[in-house]
Design a protein around this motif. Structure first.
Motif, short mmCIF file in Angstrom:
data_model
loop_
_atom_site.label_atom_id
_atom_site.label_comp_id
_atom_site.label_asym_id
_atom_site.label_seq_id
_atom_site.Cartn_x
_atom_site.Cartn_y
_atom_site.Cartn_z
N ILE A 109 1.01 -1.21 0.09
CA ILE A 109 -0.17 -0.05 0.06
C ILE A 109 0.98 1.23 -0.01
CG2 ILE A 109 -0.26 -0.17 2.59
CD1 ILE A 109 -2.75 1.21 2.24
N GLY A 110 0.50 2.42 -0.87
CA GLY A 110 1.03 3.62 -0.73
C GLY A 110 0.11 4.66 -0.50
N VAL A 111 0.27 5.63 0.26
CA VAL A 111 -0.65 6.61 0.81
C VAL A 111 -0.02 7.98 0.44
CG1 VAL A 111 -2.18 7.60 2.67
CG2 VAL A 111 -1.76 5.15 2.42
N LEU A 112 -0.54 8.95 -0.10
CA LEU A 112 -0.37 10.07 -0.28
C LEU A 112 -0.73 11.16 0.85
CD1 LEU A 112 1.46 12.46 -1.78
CD2 LEU A 112 -0.65 12.65 -3.44
N ARG A 113 0.13 11.57 1.56
CA ARG A 113 -0.28 12.24 2.83
C ARG A 113 -0.45 13.74 3.01
NH1 ARG A 113 3.07 8.17 4.83
NH2 ARG A 113 4.42 9.78 5.56
N ARG A 114 0.23 14.33 1.96
CA ARG A 114 0.45 15.74 1.91
C ARG A 114 -0.97 16.46 1.56
NH1 ARG A 114 3.58 16.83 -4.05
NH2 ARG A 114 1.45 16.68 -5.33
N GLY A 115 -1.18 17.68 2.01
CA GLY A 115 -2.29 18.63 1.65
C GLY A 115 -3.72 18.08 1.97
N GLY A 116 -3.90 17.09 2.92
CA GLY A 116 -5.10 16.52 3.04
C GLY A 116 -5.48 15.61 1.98
N SER A 117 -4.48 15.08 1.04
CA SER A 117 -4.68 14.04 -0.06
C SER A 117 -5.36 12.58 0.37
CB SER A 117 -3.48 13.71 -0.75
OG SER A 117 -3.95 12.56 -1.69
N LYS A 118 -6.33 12.27 -0.39
CA LYS A 118 -7.16 10.98 0.22
C LYS A 118 -6.80 10.11 -0.87
CE LYS A 118 -10.89 13.18 2.15
NZ LYS A 118 -12.64 13.26 2.50
N ASP A 119 -5.72 10.01 -1.60
CA ASP A 119 -5.09 9.23 -2.83
C ASP A 119 -4.46 8.02 -2.37
OD1 ASP A 119 -6.19 11.14 -4.39
OD2 ASP A 119 -4.39 12.18 -4.91
N ILE A 120 -4.75 6.82 -2.54
CA ILE A 120 -4.13 5.66 -2.11
C ILE A 120 -3.95 4.76 -3.14
CG2 ILE A 120 -4.55 3.82 -0.54
CD1 ILE A 120 -6.36 5.33 1.06
N VAL A 121 -3.04 3.77 -3.08
CA VAL A 121 -2.74 2.78 -4.14
C VAL A 121 -2.61 1.70 -3.46
CG1 VAL A 121 -1.34 1.96 -6.07
CG2 VAL A 121 -1.92 4.38 -6.08
N VAL A 122 -3.19 0.44 -3.90
CA VAL A 122 -3.00 -0.80 -3.24
C VAL A 122 -2.50 -1.74 -4.29
CG1 VAL A 122 -4.03 -2.82 -2.30
CG2 VAL A 122 -4.60 -0.42 -1.25
N GLY A 123 -1.50 -2.47 -3.94
CA GLY A 123 -0.90 -3.45 -4.97
C GLY A 123 -1.00 -4.77 -4.65
#
Length: 574
Positions: A109-123
């Protein structure tokens, strides 16, 4: 899930098995290999750590849990499907169509945490890639709402599409699994590392760069939900309604390790991003054609466009097999690489007699490394019931993380209940126990020394306990893992988690995080059916977990397939 690795075709009785370094496709029924007193040899591991005849799951009992309809809420902080389970094939389809794409496991799993992002990628490993390289063995799903819902993105886009060619068709490239995600929080770049066969037929490691952007789908997409439950006519039909405008856009894969010699293969790669500098580190095991298995590292200082020549972390050892590396970088710039070391008696000619969790450290950015530092001596653990690889023990892949503020380093792993050496000094050769504990070790001096391991799970550890991962947020140290304590028969599996509020010294009450318990007796077209590790991340300072289970059968009452599940852990007092 796997180690997609050295590729070869073998005829085993009536079973034709295409074996990568850990993810094998089963064309036909293969007899189950009984758990016996036989033991693995160092020679067999170094030849190909995943190249044993493995028990197929055909004929195993069906999942003994009711169909999952209504048993998960597909909402925030509930259990959510990452991949789309309705794209798995019907069990009633004719062979081999009934086996296509039945495995999505070995999660990252990768989570973008900056600026209140809600973007996630699961592999995850996705076995559809045995049939279509545009779907690949390295699958992904994404979320733009913080994990409340996911879109199944298929797999990383290859350089050359070969949807109708045989597996590993010449002239095309293939993603071969062992998925690992890392995110550069400053640039917003997702880095997806995978085992990879390039256009020249070399088995290596690739890195695909991705950014979230408003763009049309570049791969087949489908909303991940349970619309097909009770509706077999919807099985295999993508749900493309109201797909988000924002999605990960992947650049072409870059080969991170070049110039493999004849017979060489790579395995169990791991990627780490230094959040201060943006530098990338990839570690892996090299399987040389001469039987040697050194641990190596490559780096990138230009955002994954080019990589350095390999440096040696641990050289080949004649009596030891080292595997499952993970790198981190401390705030002072020290590189620490963790791994499992398995030593064999009689200089490597005898049976396994010691397991160690070890690290090696580098003070020159990975150019050279220290001699191995022993974190803990541990016992192996038998493969959980339903795991279809058929080995004596399951991989004890340690998981490492670092506190970017304090520099404290945390390492989690399991400790089985069967010592390899008997009280009289003889080596134990019998079947191992299906039982273990989850441990955490802490270093406050950059990995040079480690404190006494702390037991994380609060039960007696009399059932299978595997696949731990660790994350840190201030003084909160989160650990997630798989265990079967709720089933005395050691079949029903749950995801568990706990947290330490004092930097890993003590832990509270364990919390079950899966809302359905399932067995691993599932149908699958690949092995291992549940992978070799699970990962985790932080979402809003809370522990986000991904794992594979067998909760969803199509249609109701049939055996399930492994699907990848996401949740944000609850009940941890965080």
């Amino acid at each position: 899930m796997k180690r997609f690795a050295t590729l070869r075709v073998r005829l085993l009785a009536t079973a034709l098995i295409l074996s990568i370094t850990g993810f094998a496709f089963l064309y036909t029924v293969h007899p189950t290999r009984a758990d016996s007193a036989s033991f693995e040899t160092l020679q067999s591991l170094k030849a190909n750590a995943d190249d044993d005849p493995i028990a197929a799951d055909d004929g195993a009992p069906a999942n003994n849990v009711p169909n999952a309809t209504g048993q998960h809420d597909n909402g925030h902080r509930g259990n959510v499907f990452a991949n789309d389970p309705c794209l798995d094939p019907l069990a009633t389809a004719p062979a081999p169509a009934n086996r296509r794409a039945t495995v999505q496991s070995e999660t990252t799993i990768g989570v973008l945490r900056r600026g209140g992002s809600k973007d996630i990628v699961v592999g995850y490993n996705d076995s559809f890639g045995f049939f279509d390289n545009t779907q690949g063995l390295t699958g992904f799903a994404y979320s733009v709402d913080g994990g409340q819902s996911f879109v199944d993105g298929g797999a990383l886009p290859p350089l050359v599409k070969a949807p109708n060619g045989p597996f590993l068709a010449p002239g095309a490239d293939w993603f071969l699994g062992d998925p690992v995600l890392a995110v550069d929080q400053k640039s917003g770049t997702f880095y997806y590392a995978s085992l990879y066969e390039d256009l020249g037929g070399h088995q290596t490691v690739s890195v695909s760069r991705g950014h979230f952007a408003v763009a049309p789908p570049s791969t087949p997409e489908s909303n991940s939900n349970t619309r097909c439950a009770g509706h077999p006519e919807l099985q295999g039909v993508p749900d493309t309604t109201n797909l988000p405008a924002l999605r990960p856009v992947w650049e072409p894969p870059v080969v991170a390790v070049n110039n493999l010699g004849p017979g060489d293969a790579l395995d169990k790669e791991w990627i780490f991003v230094n959040q201060q500098t943006g530098e990338l580190y990839i570690t892996y095991t090299r399987f040389n054609g001469d039987g040697s298995t050194p641990l190596e590292l490559v780096r990138s200082t230009d955002g994954g466009h080019t990589f350095t020549a390999p440096t040696t972390i641990v050289p080949n050892l004649n009596d030891t097999f080292n595997q499952a590396t993970q790198p981190v970088v401390t705030p002072s710039g020290r590189v620490i690489v963790s791994y499992i070391a398995r030593t064999f008696a009689d200089g490597g000619a005898g049976p396994e007699d010691e397991n160690r969790i070890e690290v090696a450290v580098s003070n020159d950015d990975g150019a050279t490394f220290s001699t191995p530092i022993v974190v803990a001596r541990v016992n192996p653990e038998a493969e959980p019931l339903g795991y279809n690889r058929g080995r004596r023990s399951i991989l004890n892949a340690p998981f490492i993380t670092v506190n970017d503020e304090t520099g404290a380093v945390y390492l989690t792993y399991f400790n089985g209940k069967t010592p390899l050496v008997n009280a009289d000094g003889t080596i134990f050769l019998g079947p191992l126990a299906h039982a273990g504990d989850i441990l955490l070790s802490t270093s406050t001096d950059g990995g040079s020394s480690w404190g006494t391991p702390v037991k994380v799970n609060d039960d007696a550890g009399t059932t299978s306990h595997v696949f731990p991962s660790v994350q840190v947020n201030d003084e909160n140290v989160f650990v997630g893992w798989i265990d079967r304590r709720l089933d005395p028969a050691n079949q029903l599996t749950n995801e568990w988690a706990d947290v330490s509020h004092d930097g890993g010294h003590t832990f509270g009450a364990d919390q079950v995080e899966s809302d359905v318990a399932t067995t691993w007796n599932v149908r699958a077209d690949a092995r291992p059916n549940f992978g070799d590790y699970n990962s985790s991340a932080l979402v809003g300072g809370r522990l986000a977990l991904v794992w594979a289970d067998g909760r969803f059968g199509q249609p109701a009452g049939s055996a399930a397939t492994p699907d990848t599940i996401f949740t944000v852990a609850t009940g941890l007092g965080d």
